[in-house]
Design a protein around this motif. Structure first.
Motif, short mmCIF file in Angstrom:
data_model
loop_
_atom_site.label_atom_id
_atom_site.label_comp_id
_atom_site.label_asym_id
_atom_site.label_seq_id
_atom_site.Cartn_x
_atom_site.Cartn_y
_atom_site.Cartn_z
N HIS B 103 0.85 -1.19 0.00
CA HIS B 103 0.00 0.00 0.00
C HIS B 103 0.89 1.24 0.00
N LEU B 186 -2.69 -12.45 -8.52
CA LEU B 186 -3.95 -12.68 -7.82
C LEU B 186 -3.69 -12.58 -6.33
N ALA B 187 -4.18 -11.50 -5.74
CA ALA B 187 -4.06 -11.31 -4.29
C ALA B 187 -5.48 -11.20 -3.74
N PRO B 188 -5.71 -11.78 -2.58
CA PRO B 188 -7.07 -11.78 -2.05
C PRO B 188 -7.61 -10.36 -1.86
N ARG B 189 -6.75 -9.46 -1.37
CA ARG B 189 -7.14 -8.06 -1.23
C ARG B 189 -6.04 -7.25 -1.87
N HIS B 190 -6.38 -6.08 -2.37
CA HIS B 190 -5.35 -5.27 -3.02
C HIS B 190 -4.20 -5.02 -2.04
N MET B 195 -1.24 -14.80 -4.24
CA MET B 195 -1.37 -16.26 -4.16
C MET B 195 -0.70 -16.89 -5.38
N LEU B 259 -1.95 -21.33 4.31
CA LEU B 259 -3.31 -20.96 4.72
C LEU B 259 -4.09 -20.32 3.59
N LYS B 260 -3.39 -19.60 2.72
CA LYS B 260 -4.13 -18.84 1.71
C LYS B 260 -4.52 -19.72 0.53
N ALA B 261 -3.75 -20.74 0.25
CA ALA B 261 -4.09 -21.63 -0.86
C ALA B 261 -3.28 -22.92 -0.78
N THR B 265 -4.39 -25.55 -5.56
CA THR B 265 -4.98 -24.27 -5.96
C THR B 265 -3.93 -23.37 -6.59
N LEU B 269 -3.96 -21.67 -10.17
CA LEU B 269 -3.90 -20.21 -10.33
C LEU B 269 -2.68 -19.77 -11.14
N VAL B 272 -3.73 -19.76 -14.53
CA VAL B 272 -4.61 -18.63 -14.83
C VAL B 272 -3.81 -17.34 -15.02
N ARG B 276 -3.59 -15.00 -18.38
CA ARG B 276 -4.05 -13.60 -18.35
C ARG B 276 -2.91 -12.64 -18.67
#
Ligand SMILES: Cc1cc2nc3c(=O)[nH]c(=O)nc-3n(C[C@H](O)[C@H](O)[C@H](O)COP(=O)(O)OP(=O)(O)OC[C@H]3O[C@@H](n4cnc5c(N)ncnc54)[C@H](O)[C@@H]3O)c2cc1C
Lengths: 792, 281
Positions: B103, B186-190, B195, B259-261, B265, B269, B272, B276
């Protein structure tokens, strides 16, 4: 309820206005005073060695090295404190059959969850206390643990409290009508699902904190407490530390969020109070983020198998479900950990006209952190069960989910009445709320967009929930069961010599703006500009006696007491004014800080003149006039166990079926919390609640290993919802005032959290519907969505 | 969550910093932006006896452009890079990736050298170094050496850096004309660690020419898969068959399972993000 009639149309009312909070400048300029800001002379700091095991015998504790560390003042084990603090048991008599074992603030002999305090170090700084904790040597003999709630009742599961013979804490069955027959009837379609709700927790910005100060000369214990129920804490400390109630003062000034986390008895806080008494000096305990995740109460953690039967017209004929929930090794004191399950049984299906209802709840002990009341207790589960099954059934019989609700919602003109589970309901507006919702979200357009998007392989979904929220609880919630928790609240209004109004109340401020609405009510009802109102809350030594702020009761109960007190003061002041002005009291009014002619508003006397005469020059008044420029009133809800609010919400999502990621595109909430005192504050309550609901639905989960270790105790690993991912949340109000009070305000604090998860679940399943799959586990993480899609 | 006691030094020159690190008795650890190290100290997973704060060392700051390559000083912050006016022209891949790193508040302090030294498996900067064939300069009191990115990242938080060395700078080849870049994560939240993510450059997009694709967040260190790159070179970026062949290269990857994946998975990903990113090349 009858009462003053002109309150809401007075010229200077603030009720209903988006008045900015008085405390924003103070808080934004960093002048807030939170518990960790409290610095007292000779203050020492506590840190804890906590059990690294889910279940273990404490064989020996060696603190000799720790004692020799710099700055260490004292070290206590569970046994040490057991001499000062009597154990407590989290049961209530109205939850028949609920059992729990005696709890000590620090574990004695056996530790029963990872994070349970085992040794307490008190040192001259928190850092030094932590240094000493590192060198404490505790020898544990790990015991078999019952971590998984689903197997905790198996005969082979280790029993956490031997005397109980099993890990069952409480069980309840509600059985109304004839569920079996209804589900078997001809033409009935039955849908059945297994729901899983992960554990999550409140994640307050300000962690739990307490500064406890003991003065032996007066046997006086003072606790600066980041909490929601100061009077409750006063009784608990008194009872278990053996200090007379009147000698315990609990002060809760600024509180940085609570969400229900801060209404419970935590061992580390009680230990801080006990040690203050032993050391005769102030002790500070502030939980760090790791401790917060390990020990702040967790919530949810339910596995539910649920069935719903609907006839060919989409009428619900029966709901039948079984709820199993794990609560940790003890029932939390004093509110108990059976309430959430009880709420699930009470609230499921409550918005709908329903005759056959069977609900079984089982609450089990397990070796994990304790579970208890967190914002929207039980609601997200209850709403997801019923509204999840409704939309599932609607898909099965090919009826639009809004239409399905229209055929089943209780009619707005059908109150008062009861829910299938027996909850008394009044003044609700499910039909109006749903109509408004469909209008503000432009439902038709969203459906059209969905169809177009599907052609391009984009999976958008729309999901709804119609919900009730338990607010303004009566004594039937806790008091009846023996908990030292007031259900009534008091308010005092005092006219000061300068013409200002000083008000105090037993409800508390945790950041949601309770103080602001109290000031609005008092200013408007009494008749002074709001700038001339000063508010005191959160101090057992100075405010009236009452329950505090939780269960969405601050505005509805505390606000009504304030209204009554301000009105009473106004009448008293006008009596004095009538004598001084030689007029009839009922021809006078108080507006904008002055006594005026009621008819035309002509000023007769500034309030300051009246008050100064009364306070300084009483000689000018007739000797038989005894002016009382202060009034106190109390209020409790009498005719109903709770005052329910209702709402209708919708979520619009896009599920990326390659990644399993869900993006929330929009959210709409129509809320009926009765009279809206401050629309700005209510809107933000709803939005904040929705965000927490989105958290529960998509992100937040306390993840445990099989052997009971919580694995994600940081803000990097425990995912709270963040602003960047949040949609615009459109809020709209229906106002059906509650008849239980003059103010007519119901609670608004928990609706979003209670309703949003079901709406999200339904939206995701609506998106997945063309792919012939669905998900029934929250949080709906990318991985779980990929699994139901068969992609991993 | 309070850091154990430590000594704090803030040297004003590189040689002074290196001298502090050279003396083993100091138990010293460099402190850059502190965005990872401070939490590690508070969690007591790092407990150096001395922190050597590099913020006073002027030699470690700054970006210099020598035409075909860019030297970025270790103490250059993400923010400094983002504000460098030539970034998009010279290092377009870095420009694409920066907004995904944490951030604003963290980018204001976090440094390139810190990220590279830490070698978090899900961090973007190490993967960028791999995709761009960057060189990392390490300096100790004994001298300087240069290690190609492909030999620098060795595993989970493990690099070729010796304890007495500092990462002093990285040298990144500037984008050649016509070079294509793509970045997808691909991140769960910005702002979360990804992941799965991939940073790629190629000399041309269609057909794909000289592809360099570095994955992050999927294995212990950022990885390039030569079999995958070979399978895609010469093909169109939307050639599904080629992508399927290429992803068989994931067989050799030891995917992270956390824990996240799960590993499964992450493998899914990774496919994917590859697809992309190729679509954006
Ligand atoms: C909330 C949050 C989100 C984040 N999200 C991301 C993300 O999405 N992607 C991402 O890549 N990162 C993310 N980070 C991490 C952040 O980018 C790192 O902190 C940063 O990259 C490390 O740089 P620093 O300057 O802060 O290093 P420091 O924290 O100061 O140091 C990190 C490590 O490197 C060592 N070190 C530092 N500089 C040198 C040097 N010159 N030579 C040798 N050793 C050195 C230190 O001793 C320490 O071991 C996030 C951090 C936070 C707090």
């Amino acid at each position: 309820m009858t009462g003053p009639a002109t309150i809401f149309d007075r010229p200077n009312t603030y009720i209903g206005q988006p008045t900015p909070r008085q405390d924003t400048d103070r808080l934004l300029q960093g002048r807030g005073k939170y518990v960790d800001d409290v610095q007292l002379p000779r203050m020492v700091h506590a840190a804890f060695h906590r059990s690294p095991h889910a279940h273990a015998k404490i064989v020996s504790i060696d603190v000799s090295a720790a004692k020799a560390m710099p700055g260490v003042i004292a070290i206590y084990t569970g046994k040490d404190l057991a001499e000062t603090v009597t154990p407590y048991v989290g049961v209530l008599t109205h939850l028949a059959g609920l059992r729990s074992a005696p709890q000590h603030p620090i574990a004695v002999d056996v530790a029963r969850w990872q994070g349970e305090p085992v040794v307490m170090v008190v040192a001259t700084s928190r850092a030094l206390a932590e240094d000493a904790v590192e060198v404490i040597e505790v020898e544990y003999d790990p015991l078999p643990a019952a971590c998984d709630a689903e197997t905790a009742l198996d005969a082979s599961a280790p029993v956490i409290h031997k005397d109980f013979g099993s890990n069952l804490a409480w069980e309840r069955l509600v059985d109304v009508g004839d569920v079996e027959a209804a589900l078997k009837a001809e033409g009935v379609t039955v849908v059945e699902r297994e729901f899983r709700f992960g554990r999550h927790t409140g994640v307050t910005l300000e962690p739990r904190s307490a500064v406890c100060d003991y003065d032996p000369s007066e046997n006086q214990l003072t606790m600066y407490y980041s909490g929601q129920a100061p009077h409750m804490m006063q009784v608990i400390l008194s009872k278990h530390l053996g200090v007379p109630e009147e000698n315990v003062r609990v002060i809760s000034n600024d509180v940085g969020g609570s969400f229900g986390i801060k209404i419970h008895t935590y061992g580390d806080e009680v230990a801080a109070a006990a040690v203050a008494k032993l050391l005769k000096r102030p002790v500070k305990f502030t939980a760090d983020r790791h401790e917060s995740f390990l020990t702040d109460i967790h919530a949810r953690d339910h596995v539910v198998t649920g069935k719903m039967g609907v006839d060919a017209n989409g009428k619900i004929v029966a709901i039948d479900f079984d709820d199993l929930t794990g609560i940790g090794p003890f029932s939390m004191y004093p509110r108990t950990s059976a309430i959430e399950c009880n709420q699930v049984l009470n609230l499921t299906g409550a918005p709908y006209d329903l005759e056959n209802y069977r609900a079984r709840g089982r609450v089990v002990f397990q070796n994990k952190n304790m579970m208890c009341q967190y914002r929207a207790v039980g609601h997200p589960i209850a709403m997801a069960i019923c509204d999840g099954l409704i939309e599932d059934a609607a898909r099965a019989i090919n009826i639009d989910p809004v239409e399905m609700r229209r055929r089943n919602l209780m009619r707005d003109d059908s109150y008062p009445r009861a829910s299938a589970s027996g909850m008394k309901l009044d003044d609700l507006s499910h039909q109006k709320a749903l109509d408004r919702l469909v209008e503000i979200m432009d439902y038709e357009a969203l459906r059209a967009d969905q169809e177009e998007a599907r052609k391009k392989g984009i999976h958008r979904g729309i999901g709804f929930v119609s919900m009730v929220e338990v607010t303004n609880p009566s004594p039937m919630f806790y008091g009846i069961g023996g908990a030292p928790i007031a259900s009534q609240d008091g308010a005092t209004a005092r006219l000061d010599a300068g013409g200002a109004l000083h008000i105090s109340s037993s409800v508390t401020e945790q950041g949601q703006g309770t103080n602001a609405i109290l000031a609005q009510i008092a200013a408007g009802v009494f008749g002074v500009p709001i700038e001339r109102v000063k508010v005191t809350t959160g101090d057992t030594a100075t405010v009236p006696y009452g329950g505090g702020t939780w269960a969405s009761r601050g505005a509805g109960i505390g606000g009504e007491a304030m209204l009554q007190a301000a009105h009473a003061l106004k009448e008293q002041v006008l009596d004095v004014a009538a004598v001084m002005l030689q007029a009839e009291a009922d021809t006078l009014d108080i507006r904008n800080g002055a006594v005026v002619d009621a008819k035309n508003g002509t000023e007769r006397m500034p309030l300051a003149d009246l008050a100064r005469t009364v306070y300084y020059r009483g000689n000018e008044l007739p000797s038989d006039l005894n002016p009382e420029l202060i009034a106190t009133r109390h209020y409790r809800v009498t005719d109903f166990p709770f005052v329910f609010t209702n709402g209708a919400m919708a979520a619009h999502v896009e599920v990326d079926t390659d990644t399993g990621f869900t993006k929330v595109l929009g959210f709409w909430a129509v809320e009926d919390c009765g009279r809206v005192i401050n629309p700005m504050l209510v809107d933000e309550q709803v939005r904040g609640g929705v965000v927490q609901g989105i958290g529960g639905a998509l992100y937040e989960e306390c993840i445990y290993s099989e052997d009971g270790q919580m694995l994600n105790t940081t803000m990097a690993d425990y995912m709270v919802p963040m602003a960047a991912e949040m949609p615009d949340i459109v809020v709209s109000h229906i106002e059906t005032p509650s008849k239980t009070s003059v103010l007519g305000a119901k609670g608004a604090g928990e609706a979003g959290t209670g309703g949003a998860p079901a709406a999200l679940l339904n939206a995701v399943n609506d998106a997945l519907a063309p792919l012939d799959t669905s998900i029934w586990q929250m949080p709906m993480t990318p991985e779980r969505i990929l699994k139901v899609l068969g992609k991993v | 969550m309070k850091a154990p006691d430590f000594r704090y030094e803030r040297p004003e020159s590189l040689s002074a910093a290196l001298a502090l690190l050279a003396d083993e008795a100091n138990g010293a650890q460099p402190l850059a932006g502190g965005q990872s190290l401070m939490p590690m100290l508070n969690f007591r997973v790092a407990a150096p006896e001395m922190l050597v704060d590099l913020s006073g060392v002027a030699e470690l700051r700054g970006i210099s452009d020598s035409g075909d390559s860019i030297r970025i000083g270790a103490m250059t912050r993400y923010r400094d890079l983002a504000e460098w006016s030539d970034l998009e022209a010279k290092l377009p891949l870095v420009a694409l990736a920066l907004p995904h790193i944490a951030h604003h508040a963290i980018r204001n302090r976090g440094t390139i050298g810190g990220s590279i030294s830490l070698a978090d498996p899900a961090a973007e900067m190490p993967a960028l170094m791999m995709a761009l064939d960057a060189e990392i300069t390490l300096t100790s009191a004994d001298g300087e050496r240069t290690v190609p990115a492909s030999e620098f990242f060795l595993g989970f938080y493990e690099t070729a850096r010796e304890e007495n060395e500092l990462v002093t700078s990285v040298r990144v080849p500037a984008a050649t004309s016509g070079q294509r870049s793509a970045f997808y994560e691909l991140a769960p939240r910005h702002g979360d660690y990804a992941m799965a993510g991939v940073a790629m450059v190629a000399d041309a997009a269609s057909p794909i020419t000289n592809l360099r694709a570095a994955f992050f967040g999927i294995a212990g260190q950022p990885i390039r898969l030569s079999v995958l790159e070979a399978a895609l070179n010469g093909k169109a970026p939307d050639d599904e068959a080629a992508i399927t062949v290429a992803t068989a290269a994931f067989d050799e990857v030891d995917f992270i399972d956390d824990l996240k994946a799960s590993a499964a998975t992450r493998r899914h990903l990774a496919g994917v993000v590859l697809k992309r990113a190729l679509a954006e090349l």
